[in-house]
Design an enzyme around this catalytic site. Structure first.
Site, short mmCIF file in Angstrom:
data_model
loop_
_atom_site.label_atom_id
_atom_site.label_comp_id
_atom_site.label_asym_id
_atom_site.label_seq_id
_atom_site.Cartn_x
_atom_site.Cartn_y
_atom_site.Cartn_z
N HIS A 152 -1.29 0.01 -10.32
CA HIS A 152 -1.97 -0.84 -9.24
C HIS A 152 -2.42 -2.17 -10.03
CE1 HIS A 152 -3.46 -0.83 -5.09
NE2 HIS A 152 -3.62 -2.11 -5.41
N GLU B 161 -3.03 7.76 -3.88
CA GLU B 161 -3.42 7.04 -5.06
C GLU B 161 -4.76 7.50 -5.38
OE1 GLU B 161 -4.03 2.31 -6.05
OE2 GLU B 161 -2.28 3.04 -5.01
N ARG C 265 0.76 -1.16 0.05
CA ARG C 265 0.13 -0.08 -0.13
C ARG C 265 0.81 1.27 -0.04
NH1 ARG C 265 -3.47 -2.68 -1.53
NH2 ARG C 265 -5.70 -2.94 -0.96
#
Length: 316
Positions: A283, A265, A236
């Site tokens: 991602h 993000e 993450r």
């Protein structure tokens, strides 16, 4: 019939499985739900199948809700305050097993692309700037036989270690808060994050996002990694202090970085985009058809078990 909201479009196989068991509404937008949509979802549905970016903070559960379960699509659930949800009588589940191999593959992809300067080379060719082969062009790090440091030896960390050790002959060291029993020929646990960073030619972040891991990789950790080594993050974004990472890269205090996730993000800092020694992916960790189907089916299994009064397979 039990009302289920799916917050984003999912593979057709998953939607059909959900429709066979529930009264399903699929939200067609691909962006995260808004605060107003979240409030309506909790009030109007028995179950919600959210995913990354669909934020459910503690205050979302301060109002009485109809919803009884959040069946998260994904292994990471840092966008959901699970403690507050459970305190409000709402179950929270995730989909851990389905993502392991695909995410480990992306870690190796980023390692190779960054260390071997593949992204930089591809941009050169596409821009029509490749002058042809010569012996000192785009010299990178030969990863075979080097040391890989893994931060977090859970399912994904172990899958990365296996690929690195047996696929590339790498020495694997790792940091984990608890002791992990690993075969000696696969990986060695070191006592501290600093020790792993100092030992690593490439460090891969594979810990979950929790309050304890926020900015785990800070300026000091990057300093320990050193000027000849690389950082890869497939976990993450907020585990890495992005500002500290940018500064370390700009000052040449680490050799490069491969990123699949970002602190804010989908915003990617222009400073990262501008650097040739940084590989940036959108991602892609679980972006394979069968993997996304597997994640979805796992979420549906959690929902079916819950409403049948059975223990959910994957509580968080």
């Amino acid at each position: 019939m039990t009302k289920l909201l799916i917050t984003r479009p999912l593979p057709e196989k998953v939607v059909k499985a959900a429709q066979a068991a529930f009264d399903v509404t699929v939200r067609l937008e691909t962006t995260p739900i808004t605060e107003a949509e979240r409030a309506s979802a909790l009030a109007d549905y028995d179950a919600i199948l959210p995913t990354l970016g669909d934020v459910f903070p503690a205050e979302a559960f301060e109002v009485a809700a109809r919803a009884r379960i959040l069946a998260n699509f994904g292994v990471g659930f840092n966008h959901i305050n699970a403690d507050a949800a459970r305190a409000a009588g709402i179950e929270v589940t995730n989909t851990p097993g389905a993502v392991t191999d695909a995410t480990a593959d992306i870690a190796m992809t980023l390692m190779l692309m960054t260390c071997r300067r593949a992204g930089e080379g591809e941009r050169m060719v596409r821009a029509g700037k490749w002058p042809g082969w010569h012996p000192t062009q785009l010299l990178g790090l030969h990863v075979s036989g080097k040391t890989l440091g893994i931060i977090g030896m859970g399912r994904i960390g172990k899958a990365i270690a296996k690929r690195a050790r047996f696929g590339f002959g790498m020495k694997v060291v790792f940091y984990n808060r608890s002791t992990v029993d690993m075969p000696k020929d696969e990986a060695t646990q070191l006592d501290s994050l600093e020790a792993v960073m100092k030992a690593a030619d490439v460090a891969v972040i594979a810990v979950p996002a929790t309050p304890q891991t926020h900015h785990l990789i800070d300026a000091a950790a990057l300093e320990a990694l050193g000027a000849d080594s690389y950082l890869v993050n497939i976990a993450r974004g907020d585990i890495v202090d992005e500002a500290a990472l940018i500064e370390a890269l700009q000052q040449g205090r680490i050799a490069g970085a491969g990123l699949d996730v970002y602190e804010f993000e989908p915003k990617v800092p222009e400073a990262l985009i501008a650097m040739e020694n940084v590989t940036l992916l959108p991602h892609l960790g679980t972006s394979a058809q069968e993997v996304r189907e597997g994640m979805g089916m796992m979420a549906i299994d959690n929902l079916i078990a819950f409403f049948n009064g059975k223990p959910v397979p994957n509580p968080v």
